[in-house]
Write a protein that holds these residues in place. Sequence first.
Motif: not given
Length: 96
Positions: A3-6, A73-79, A83-87
């Motif tokens: 994880w990257t926490v910003i 504006r998102c990427v989701f890996d169902a498996e 997921g991540v989202c953001g502009d």
Amino acid sequence: QAWTVISSRAYGSANKVPQEAVPPKVSEQVTSDLIGAFERCCGLKKGSVQPIFTKTQLWGAGVPMNVASSSARCVFDAEASVGVCGDWLVEPSIQG
């Protein structure tokens, strides 16, 4: 998992130190604060996130050059159920 926490811009500004020499106490405090915020955002019990590695980095060294090739504006890996989202996924700057 990785994880990257910003932080917010305000938090980063309030905790700014020379990126070449982040004092250990500052790194420890920032890490603690951001992990705590992550736990709260995810609805996790305080202290439940126990990272095996952390790295404190400052904005001065953050230069995002890669963006998603999709207009979504998102990427989701169902498996993996992640997921991540953001502009910032489609705009090459940390501010998005």
